[in-house]
Design a protein around this motif. Structure first.
Motif, PDB file in Angstrom:
ATOM      1  N   UNK A 172       3.419   6.950   9.352  1.00  0.00           N
ATOM      2  CA  UNK A 172       3.243   7.849   8.216  1.00  0.00           C
ATOM      3  C   UNK A 172       2.250   8.948   8.570  1.00  0.00           C
ATOM      4  N   UNK A 173       1.841   9.719   7.557  1.00  0.00           N
ATOM      5  CA  UNK A 173       0.962  10.863   7.788  1.00  0.00           C
ATOM      6  C   UNK A 173      -0.403  10.446   8.287  1.00  0.00           C
TER       7      UNK A 173
ATOM      8  N   UNK B 296      -0.894   8.026  10.382  1.00  0.00           N
ATOM      9  CA  UNK B 296      -0.627   7.322  11.652  1.00  0.00           C
ATOM     10  C   UNK B 296      -0.573   5.812  11.484  1.00  0.00           C
ATOM     11  N   UNK B 297      -0.311   5.340  10.262  1.00  0.00           N
ATOM     12  CA  UNK B 297      -0.084   3.912  10.061  1.00  0.00           C
ATOM     13  C   UNK B 297       1.335   3.571  10.496  1.00  0.00           C
ATOM     14  N   UNK B 298       1.469   2.542  11.286  1.00  0.00           N
ATOM     15  CA  UNK B 298       2.762   2.185  11.857  1.00  0.00           C
ATOM     16  C   UNK B 298       3.666   1.591  10.771  1.00  0.00           C
ATOM     17  N   UNK B 299       4.862   2.143  10.652  1.00  0.00           N
ATOM     18  CA  UNK B 299       5.853   1.650   9.694  1.00  0.00           C
ATOM     19  C   UNK B 299       6.885   0.748  10.358  1.00  0.00           C
ATOM     20  N   UNK B 300       7.274   1.091  11.558  1.00  0.00           N
ATOM     21  CA  UNK B 300       8.266   0.312  12.303  1.00  0.00           C
ATOM     22  C   UNK B 300       7.842   0.267  13.763  1.00  0.00           C
ATOM     23  N   UNK B 301       7.935  -0.915  14.366  1.00  0.00           N
ATOM     24  CA  UNK B 301       7.548  -1.069  15.771  1.00  0.00           C
ATOM     25  C   UNK B 301       8.365  -2.201  16.376  1.00  0.00           C
ATOM     26  N   UNK B 302       8.398  -2.264  17.704  1.00  0.00           N
ATOM     27  CA  UNK B 302       9.159  -3.304  18.393  1.00  0.00           C
ATOM     28  C   UNK B 302       8.440  -3.771  19.650  1.00  0.00           C
ATOM     29  N   UNK B 303       8.804  -4.977  20.068  1.00  0.00           N
ATOM     30  CA  UNK B 303       8.300  -5.574  21.309  1.00  0.00           C
ATOM     31  C   UNK B 303       9.484  -6.129  22.098  1.00  0.00           C
ATOM     32  N   UNK B 304       9.412  -6.091  23.435  1.00  0.00           N
ATOM     33  CA  UNK B 304      10.500  -6.674  24.241  1.00  0.00           C
ATOM     34  C   UNK B 304      10.398  -8.201  24.274  1.00  0.00           C
ATOM     35  N   UNK B 305      11.541  -8.844  24.163  1.00  0.00           N
ATOM     36  CA  UNK B 305      11.642 -10.296  24.296  1.00  0.00           C
ATOM     37  C   UNK B 305      12.869 -10.577  25.155  1.00  0.00           C
ATOM     38  N   UNK B 306      12.658 -10.998  26.388  1.00  0.00           N
ATOM     39  CA  UNK B 306      13.777 -11.180  27.298  1.00  0.00           C
ATOM     40  C   UNK B 306      14.467  -9.854  27.554  1.00  0.00           C
TER      41      UNK B 306
ATOM     42  N   UNK C   1       6.249   9.251  -2.667  1.00  0.00           N
ATOM     43  CA  UNK C   1       5.291   8.283  -2.139  1.00  0.00           C
ATOM     44  C   UNK C   1       5.942   6.909  -2.147  1.00  0.00           C
ATOM     45  N   UNK C   2       6.043   6.309  -0.976  1.00  0.00           N
ATOM     46  CA  UNK C   2       6.688   5.009  -0.828  1.00  0.00           C
ATOM     47  C   UNK C   2       5.642   3.903  -0.743  1.00  0.00           C
ATOM     48  N   UNK C   3       6.115   2.696  -0.572  1.00  0.00           N
ATOM     49  CA  UNK C   3       5.240   1.538  -0.407  1.00  0.00           C
ATOM     50  C   UNK C   3       5.638   0.797   0.861  1.00  0.00           C
ATOM     51  N   UNK C   4       4.650   0.158   1.450  1.00  0.00           N
ATOM     52  CA  UNK C   4       4.901  -0.669   2.626  1.00  0.00           C
ATOM     53  C   UNK C   4       4.104  -1.959   2.506  1.00  0.00           C
ATOM     54  N   UNK C   5       4.543  -2.985   3.219  1.00  0.00           N
ATOM     55  CA  UNK C   5       3.807  -4.227   3.244  1.00  0.00           C
ATOM     56  C   UNK C   5       2.499  -4.031   3.994  1.00  0.00           C
ATOM     57  N   UNK C   6       1.426  -4.615   3.502  1.00  0.00           N
ATOM     58  CA  UNK C   6       0.089  -4.436   4.082  1.00  0.00           C
ATOM     59  C   UNK C   6      -0.036  -5.329   5.317  1.00  0.00           C
ATOM     60  N   UNK C   7       0.664  -4.930   6.382  1.00  0.00           N
ATOM     61  CA  UNK C   7       0.667  -5.668   7.650  1.00  0.00           C
ATOM     62  C   UNK C   7       0.260  -4.721   8.769  1.00  0.00           C
ATOM     63  N   UNK C   8      -0.602  -5.175   9.650  1.00  0.00           N
ATOM     64  CA  UNK C   8      -1.131  -4.339  10.733  1.00  0.00           C
ATOM     65  C   UNK C   8      -0.261  -4.534  11.973  1.00  0.00           C
ATOM     66  N   UNK C   9       0.682  -3.625  12.191  1.00  0.00           N
ATOM     67  CA  UNK C   9       1.542  -3.718  13.376  1.00  0.00           C
ATOM     68  C   UNK C   9       0.871  -3.170  14.622  1.00  0.00           C
ATOM     69  N   UNK C  10      -0.109  -2.247  14.436  1.00  0.00           N
ATOM     70  CA  UNK C  10      -0.759  -1.654  15.604  1.00  0.00           C
ATOM     71  C   UNK C  10      -1.498  -2.697  16.416  1.00  0.00           C
ATOM     72  N   UNK C  11      -2.022  -3.742  15.750  1.00  0.00           N
ATOM     73  CA  UNK C  11      -2.786  -4.767  16.457  1.00  0.00           C
ATOM     74  C   UNK C  11      -1.910  -5.609  17.379  1.00  0.00           C
TER      75      UNK C  11
ATOM     76  N   UNK D 189       0.865  -1.184   0.000  1.00  0.00           N
ATOM     77  CA  UNK D 189       0.000   0.000   0.000  1.00  0.00           C
ATOM     78  C   UNK D 189       0.897   1.228   0.000  1.00  0.00           C
ATOM     79  N   UNK D 190       0.404   2.364  -0.542  1.00  0.00           N
ATOM     80  CA  UNK D 190       1.237   3.576  -0.577  1.00  0.00           C
ATOM     81  C   UNK D 190       1.418   4.183   0.801  1.00  0.00           C
ATOM     82  N   UNK D 191       2.513   4.901   0.952  1.00  0.00           N
ATOM     83  CA  UNK D 191       2.867   5.564   2.216  1.00  0.00           C
ATOM     84  C   UNK D 191       3.131   7.028   1.924  1.00  0.00           C
ATOM     85  N   UNK D 192       2.479   7.901   2.701  1.00  0.00           N
ATOM     86  CA  UNK D 192       2.645   9.349   2.552  1.00  0.00           C
ATOM     87  C   UNK D 192       3.416   9.870   3.756  1.00  0.00           C
ATOM     88  N   UNK D 193       4.595  10.439   3.516  1.00  0.00           N
ATOM     89  CA  UNK D 193       5.439  10.975   4.593  1.00  0.00           C
ATOM     90  C   UNK D 193       5.525  12.495   4.565  1.00  0.00           C
ATOM     91  N   UNK D 194       4.626  13.163   3.833  1.00  0.00           N
ATOM     92  CA  UNK D 194       4.779  14.610   3.665  1.00  0.00           C
ATOM     93  C   UNK D 194       4.316  15.380   4.881  1.00  0.00           C
TER      94      UNK D 194
END
Length: 595
Positions: free
Chosen positions: A393-394, A396-406, A374-384, A358-363
């Motif tokens: 992005x503009x 508020x779709x999450x582009x990069x996220x992390x979770x603690x493991x150990x 306009x970039x592209x990202x994989x259609x994956x829901x990280x917020x869930x 899906x397209x990504x708007x960073x303006x």
């Protein structure tokens, strides 16, 4: 009743009851002729109860009479003549000038010990210093603050950072309308200049120099460019080891190549390898992944094709390295297989079935001459997944996220073509996205830098936090004392005895440095900090509640009473039980023999 008082009352009551029971059993076991009169038994019980009560009153005496008057404390800037109410006591602290009729005291704690019966404290002048605020005041405090001082009254100084990284110096100046703030380099060059915004705020940015310490200057000038104030600001640059990043890609492509270019410009130790099949790899050190290889890696970046090529032993080694602190960045570049979805779900990311882009708007929010493409990202829901967002992005779709493991962190990067930012002249945005992501996932450092709370100044109290137990402060005049604060772990109070660079050492190594300004600098800054802290002290409701209406009681009258009762108890108990105690024996003289 406090906890100590309750425990003392329980122990005294048990002792009195035990003594009474012991006397009763002793009297019961005794022969009728040896029990003695009942009044003596009752007297012993009364004396025991009275002695227990005397012990309680010795330890916790009742309050005395009502408090009389208050304490009027003259501080810096107090007038020579101060109106004092009936029953009030006027005290002048060392920072106060000449005050008519005032009793001199070295600090507020000494004044309170001299006058324990005061009901309240009224502060006259500019403020109470940190030493006097920490005196344990349990009275109501009244303070009418004076006008704000002229000059820099708030300053946010940067902590240690890597050489070449930017830093910002922000603050607030009072009483210099339309003035100018300038940041001067150690060589005397003006690095940044800004007009003071209403109401006197400023923010100056510059880049750090080489590793080491450097003394910059903050200069405040009036609207007609007359110098109002100059402050010395120490900036520390620490040569830190760059993060070690290893990229495992399923095939050569532009994304890993531009990522490697960014790493070279940023000083990041990055290694890229491409899978060629049959356990062969191109680039990097090659070989199989193991605990030794991953133990020297701060962040491992892997796409789904390379993940599927890993053996189960290698995947297990990756999971173990993450648990020990390594960062893992998952970079999907195409459809995910069922096995990869299960593996990544076990790492905390249950990714959906959307395999398209899906397209990504960073303006939005970007203030630059060139808008990003306009970039592209994989259609994956990280917020869930409930992960921590690093970039969005503009919309508020999450582009990069992390979770603690150990002890480590696992993140997901969904951008498919971030390299296009470099091709369109937005290499700064490309660098920022990758720098934020790598920084968020990198293996944590073993020791955090020493944190300095407050603006260091000769003779003024400041707090040093995140200290190891064996830390010591070394200045131009030798080792300075550190007073640990038991209420906050890892913090200690320090009073620099001279101006200049101070070093914090632990185990023979320097773990932090800061510069203490001379006493003729930052007077408005120090005065404002003390002023605000005194206002907060006077506004604490708990002090109004704790302000007693009576003076503390004295233990002296009750201790002699307890001694007298114990003596009487000993005398009565030592006398023998029996009827012989009630009547004196009659002596029968032996008859003289008849002659």
């Amino acid at each position: 009743m406090s906890g100590a008082a309750g425990i003392a009352a329980l122990l005294i009551a048990l002792a009195v009851i035990g003594g009474g029971v012991s006397l009763g059993m002793k009297r019961r076991r005794a022969e009728a002729a040896e029990r003695g009169p009942i009044w003596r038994f009752a007297l012993l019980l009364v004396l025991q109860v009275a002695a227990g009560l005397a012990v309680w009153l010795t330890l916790f005496p009742p309050p005395g009479g009502p408090r009389a008057g208050g304490l009027v404390v003259a501080t810096a800037g107090a007038p020579k003549e101060i109106d004092v109410g009936v029953g009030d006591t006027l005290i002048a602290l060392p920072q106060a000038g000449e005050v008519t009729g005032a009793e001199r005291a070295p600090d507020l704690a000494t004044a309170l010990r001299r006058h324990p019966g005061v009901a309240a404290i009224r502060v006259v002048g500019q403020r109470l210093t940190a030493r006097d605020r920490a005196a344990g005041v349990d009275r109501a405090v009244r303070f009418d603050p004076p006008p704000l001082p002229v000059g820099v009254i708030a300053l946010d100084t940067p902590g240690p950072g890597a050489p070449g990284t930017p830093f910002a110096l922000a603050g607030w100046v009072n009483g210099v309308d339309g003035g100018l703030a300038e940041l001067i380099s150690p060589a005397g060059e003006v690095l940044a200049r800004q007009r003071l915004a209403d109401p006197g705020e400023f923010s100056l940015a510059a880049a750090r120099g080489v590793a080491g310490v450097a003394l910059y200057q903050l200069r405040i000038a009036s609207a007609d460019e007359r110098v109002v104030e100059t402050l010395d600001v120490g900036i520390e640059s620490v040569a830190v080891q760059p993060p070690r990043v290893r990229v495992l890609a399923g095939a050569p492509g532009p994304e890993p190549r531009f990522l490697r270019d960014w790493a070279e410009r940023s000083g990041v130790d990055l290694e890229v390898s491409y899978a060629l099949g049959a356990d062969a790899a191109l680039g990097g050190a090659g070989g199989r992944l193991g605990s030794g290889t991953l133990g020297e890696t701060d962040v491992l970046v892997v796409d789904e094709r390379r993940w599927e090529a890993l053996s189960e032993a290698e995947k297990s080694a990756v999971r173990g390295a993450v648990a020990d602190g390594m960062g893992l960045l998952l970079r999907p570049t195409g459809p995910l297989s069922a096995g990869t979805r299960r593996d990544w779900a076990s790492l905390g990311f249950l990714l959906g079935v959307g395999d398209g882009e899906v397209p990504v708007n960073l303006t939005e929010g970007e203030d630059a001459a060139i808008d990003p493409p306009t970039l592209s990202r994989r259609d994956l829901d990280l917020a869930a997944s409930g992960a921590v967002t690093v970039a969005s992005d503009a919309e508020s779709e999450v582009l990069t996220a992390w979770r603690p493991v150990g002890r480590g962190r696992v993140g997901v990067w969904t951008l498919a073509d971030s390299y296009a930012l470099v091709l369109t002249g937005r290499s700064d945005l490309h660098a920022r996205l990758w720098a934020e992501t790598i920084s968020a996932l990198a293996r944590p450092v073993e020791r955090a830098p020493v944190r300095v709370e407050g603006w260091p100044r000769q003779g003024e109290r400041l707090a040093l936090c995140d200290l190891p137990p064996d830390a010591e402060l070394v200045g131009p005049q030798g080792v300075a004392a550190l007073l640990p604060d038991s209420r906050s772990g890892g913090c200690a109070a320090a009073w620099p005895s001279s101006n200049g660079w101070m070093s914090v050492r632990a185990g023979g190594d320097v773990i932090g440095s800061f510069h203490a300004a001379p006493t003729d600098q930052g007077r408005a800054l120090t005065a404002y900090g003390d002023r605000q802290a005194t206002i907060a002290l006077s506004g604490e409701a708990r002090r109004e509640v704790q302000a007693g209406s009576t003076t503390p009681g004295s233990s002296w009258p009750w201790f002699p009473t307890w001694l007298a009762l114990m003596t009487a108890l000993w005398v009565v108990e030592r006398r023998r039980f029996g009827p012989a105690d009630d009547a004196a024996p009659v002596a029968t003289p032996n008859p003289e023999p008849l002659h």
